[in-house]
Design a protein around this motif. Structure first.
Motif, mmCIF file in Angstrom:
data_model
loop_
_atom_site.group_PDB
_atom_site.id
_atom_site.type_symbol
_atom_site.label_atom_id
_atom_site.label_comp_id
_atom_site.label_asym_id
_atom_site.label_seq_id
_atom_site.Cartn_x
_atom_site.Cartn_y
_atom_site.Cartn_z
ATOM 1 N N LEU A 1 50.175 48.624 45.232
ATOM 2 C CA LEU A 1 49.533 49.019 43.976
ATOM 3 C C LEU A 1 48.419 48.045 43.620
ATOM 4 N N ASP A 2 48.694 46.759 43.764
ATOM 5 C CA ASP A 2 47.677 45.744 43.471
ATOM 6 C C ASP A 2 46.462 45.927 44.371
ATOM 7 N N GLN A 3 46.710 46.177 45.653
ATOM 8 C CA GLN A 3 45.613 46.328 46.606
ATOM 9 C C GLN A 3 44.768 47.568 46.300
ATOM 10 N N VAL A 4 45.436 48.651 45.893
ATOM 11 C CA VAL A 4 44.712 49.890 45.558
ATOM 12 C C VAL A 4 43.792 49.653 44.361
ATOM 13 N N ILE A 5 44.312 48.984 43.331
ATOM 14 C CA ILE A 5 43.507 48.719 42.134
ATOM 15 C C ILE A 5 42.322 47.817 42.468
ATOM 16 N N ALA A 6 42.570 46.790 43.274
ATOM 17 C CA ALA A 6 41.485 45.895 43.689
ATOM 18 C C ALA A 6 40.449 46.651 44.512
ATOM 19 N N PHE A 7 40.926 47.540 45.379
ATOM 20 C CA PHE A 7 40.041 48.344 46.230
ATOM 21 C C PHE A 7 39.125 49.224 45.387
ATOM 22 N N LEU A 8 39.707 49.884 44.384
ATOM 23 C CA LEU A 8 38.916 50.772 43.526
ATOM 24 C C LEU A 8 37.915 49.998 42.675
ATOM 25 N N GLY A 9 38.203 48.720 42.428
ATOM 26 C CA GLY A 9 37.324 47.914 41.582
ATOM 27 C C GLY A 9 36.283 47.118 42.330
ATOM 28 N N THR A 10 36.305 47.142 43.673
ATOM 29 C CA THR A 10 35.256 46.453 44.415
ATOM 30 C C THR A 10 33.916 47.142 44.131
ATOM 31 N N PRO A 11 32.825 46.373 44.049
ATOM 32 C CA PRO A 11 31.543 46.964 43.637
ATOM 33 C C PRO A 11 31.130 48.195 44.444
ATOM 34 N N GLY A 12 31.240 48.126 45.774
ATOM 35 C CA GLY A 12 30.828 49.263 46.600
ATOM 36 C C GLY A 12 31.638 50.509 46.329
ATOM 37 N N MET A 13 32.971 50.347 46.235
ATOM 38 C CA MET A 13 33.844 51.497 45.987
ATOM 39 C C MET A 13 33.667 52.028 44.568
ATOM 40 N N ALA A 14 33.525 51.120 43.614
ATOM 41 C CA ALA A 14 33.319 51.542 42.216
ATOM 42 C C ALA A 14 32.030 52.349 42.085
ATOM 43 N N MET A 15 30.977 51.914 42.790
ATOM 44 C CA MET A 15 29.710 52.633 42.712
ATOM 45 C C MET A 15 29.800 53.983 43.418
ATOM 46 N N LEU A 16 30.529 54.056 44.536
ATOM 47 C CA LEU A 16 30.685 55.340 45.233
ATOM 48 C C LEU A 16 31.437 56.337 44.360
ATOM 49 N N LEU A 17 32.549 55.907 43.776
ATOM 50 C CA LEU A 17 33.321 56.798 42.888
ATOM 51 C C LEU A 17 32.487 57.215 41.679
ATOM 52 N N SER A 18 31.719 56.272 41.142
ATOM 53 C CA SER A 18 30.874 56.576 39.980
ATOM 54 C C SER A 18 29.786 57.574 40.338
ATOM 55 N N LEU A 19 29.242 57.440 41.549
ATOM 56 C CA LEU A 19 28.207 58.378 41.992
ATOM 57 C C LEU A 19 28.789 59.778 42.154
ATOM 58 N N LEU A 20 29.958 59.880 42.764
ATOM 59 C CA LEU A 20 30.604 61.191 42.926
ATOM 60 C C LEU A 20 30.907 61.811 41.560
ATOM 61 N N PHE A 21 31.331 60.963 40.630
ATOM 62 C CA PHE A 21 31.596 61.423 39.263
ATOM 63 C C PHE A 21 30.301 61.940 38.622
ATOM 64 N N ALA A 22 29.198 61.219 38.838
ATOM 65 C CA ALA A 22 27.903 61.620 38.272
ATOM 66 C C ALA A 22 27.392 62.910 38.902
ATOM 67 N N ILE A 23 27.611 63.072 40.207
ATOM 68 C CA ILE A 23 27.199 64.315 40.871
ATOM 69 C C ILE A 23 27.886 65.513 40.221
ATOM 70 N N TYR A 24 29.158 65.316 39.834
ATOM 71 C CA TYR A 24 29.877 66.408 39.169
ATOM 72 C C TYR A 24 29.417 66.583 37.720
ATOM 73 N N THR A 25 29.443 65.490 36.927
ATOM 74 C CA THR A 25 29.158 65.625 35.488
ATOM 75 C C THR A 25 27.705 65.956 35.196
ATOM 76 N N MET A 26 26.784 65.353 35.949
ATOM 77 C CA MET A 26 25.361 65.549 35.682
ATOM 78 C C MET A 26 24.760 66.691 36.516
ATOM 79 N N GLY A 27 25.524 67.201 37.489
ATOM 80 C CA GLY A 27 24.983 68.244 38.358
ATOM 81 C C GLY A 27 25.844 69.481 38.465
ATOM 82 N N ILE A 28 26.919 69.406 39.245
ATOM 83 C CA ILE A 28 27.761 70.576 39.525
ATOM 84 C C ILE A 28 28.299 71.201 38.251
#
Length: 449
Positions: free
Chosen positions: A263-290
């Motif tokens: 669980l700790d590793q998953v949370i750290a993984f999601l919070g790393t800058p690269g992963m956080a930006m990828l998830l945020s971009l996918l979120f933006a593609i949905y909210t601002m586009g699709i």
């Protein structure tokens, strides 16, 4: 001798950029070669060092910078930034209009890089100023202060993200400390300094401004833009993910490693800058586009345009990484660290000071911050100074005294139709205030944490 060679290198960099008008990336690579030879590095090692510097810098930064640029462009093209601005301005009312502009610019500034945020917000500022009958500069100063603070202090912006890698700082802690310092700094340099500027250059506040250079502006119908909540959440999503991961690590009281529970590793993984930006971009593609029934081809066109805009900036940052690596491999960083062993001068002040001098000389905040970090990193390690606060202090130094060798100076002057003197009294002063207050904030936090 090492510092003399570096000094000659910086003078050469100034000459190539300012007099020869050579591209900044090419200039940085040439200077890196010259300094490496001057430092006596083996000729067979020099190109490898430069390649490692560019690769190491961009390898750390490309994901965050690239995804961040696309995310910001999607928010802007969908009208999300317009919705954030108009909603806050209408809610705060005329009496607190400066605060509304400050908050809106701060939120938008996290998602958009400085120049993009400036170009996007200025037409909105002009419209609101006209409707309320207030000076455009009265709103422009807090807008510029907020955009500049986020640019200098907060990831995923280029300089703080890049030097976080050099200092090996936790991005989440940079965000936490950055917010703590950025909020009061933007208030001081924005609404509070406006009162002083009105006395220093009262004529500047009667100017009508000039946005013809921006060309035809996209007109949004408010009802067709994304909601305020979803626009704000999309803009702040990467910051939220990175901050949550850091907060979790602080809450459990230990650093997360490969030996930590899953669980700790998953949370750290999601919070790393690269992963956080990828998830945020996918979120933006949905909210601002699709979600708005946009075709994927249209969404990807915005993504392509965003990448084109940052291509040269990525190369410049890579060039700064090459120069930094030459300073490290050539022993300059260790030499500087040795000079200050036993000194009472804080590395925070030294990092700020070197970045400030380079900023005044070079104009580029990003190059100034990268070069200063390369010099000061060994001293920071030797003294045990907090890496996250080093990021803030160095970023603050890189903002000081923007003047005629900085594109931001001319953009602010032309858009607000100011004289050189008026631009110095408004733009240059607010940048300098941000720099000094940012350093003071880092020094105060250093006493507490």
């Amino acid at each position: 001798m090492e510092l003399i060679i570096v000094g000659i290198g910086i003078l050469l960099l100034l000459f190539l950029i300012m007099k020869v008008k050579l591209n900044t990336f090419v200039s940085l690579v040439i200077v890196s070669l010259v300094v490496a030879i001057g430092l006596g590095m083996p000729l067979t090692q020099i190109i490898t060092t430069i390649e490692n510097g560019i690769g190491g810098q961009l390898g750390h930064l490309a994901l965050v910078f690239g995804f961040g640029a696309i995310l910001g462009r999607l928010v802007a093209d969908a009208g999300g930034a317009y919705r954030i601005s108009t909603t806050l301005i209408s809610k705060f009312g005329k009496k607190r209009i400066q605060l509304a502009v400050l908050v809106a610019s701060f939120i938008i500034g996290i998602a958009l890089f400085f120049e993009v945020g400036l170009v996007l917000l200025i037409p909105i500022i002009f419209t609101i100023a006209s409707e309320l009958g207030v000076s455009i500069l009265y709103l422009g100063i807090p807008m510029a202060a907020a955009l500049s603070v986020t640019h200098g202090f907060l990831p995923p912006h280029p300089a703080p993200t890049a030097i976080s890698g050099i200092y090996d700082a936790n991005i989440g802690m940079v965000l936490v400390y950055g917010f703590v310092i950025a909020v009061p700094t933007s208030i001081i340099a924005g609404p509070l300094y406006t009162k002083i500027a009105q006395k220093l250059v009262p004529a500047a506040f009667s100017q009508q401004g000039n946005i013809t250079a921006l060309g035809k502006q996209k007109v949004f119908k408010l009802e067709e833009t994304p909601s305020f909540g979803i626009s704000t959440l999309t803009s702040l999503f990467p910051v939220i993910l990175m901050a949550l991961a850091t907060a979790y690590e602080l809450a459990i009281g230990r650093k997360i490693t490969e030996e930590s529970p899953m669980l700790d590793q998953v949370i750290a993984f999601l919070g790393t800058p690269g992963m956080a930006m990828l998830l945020s971009l996918l979120f933006a593609i949905y909210t601002m586009g699709i979600r708005r029934q946009q075709k994927m081809t249209t969404i990807m066109k915005s993504a392509e345009d965003a990448i084109k805009q940052i291509a040269m900036m990525l190369l410049i940052i890579g060039g700064g990484g090459a120069f930094k690596q030459v300073l490290i491999d050539g022993g300059v960083g260790d030499y500087v660290a040795g000079l200050f062993v036993g000194s009472s001068l804080s590395p925070l002040i030294l990092g700020w000071l070197i970045a400030a001098v380079l900023r005044v000389c070079l104009g580029s905040a990003t190059v100034a911050a990268l070069t200063a970090a390369g010099l000061v990193a060994p001293l920071m390690t030797a003294t045990g100074t907090n890496p996250a606060l080093m990021v803030i202090a160095t970023g603050a130094g890189s903002l000081i005294a923007s003047h005629v060798n900085d594109a931001g100076f001319w953009m602010f002057k032309e858009y607000f139709n100011l004289s050189i003197k008026e631009t110095f009294a408004t733009w240059t002063m607010l940048e300098s205030i941000i720099s000094v207050v940012g350093l003071a904030g880092a020094l105060i936090l250093n006493l507490i944490v």
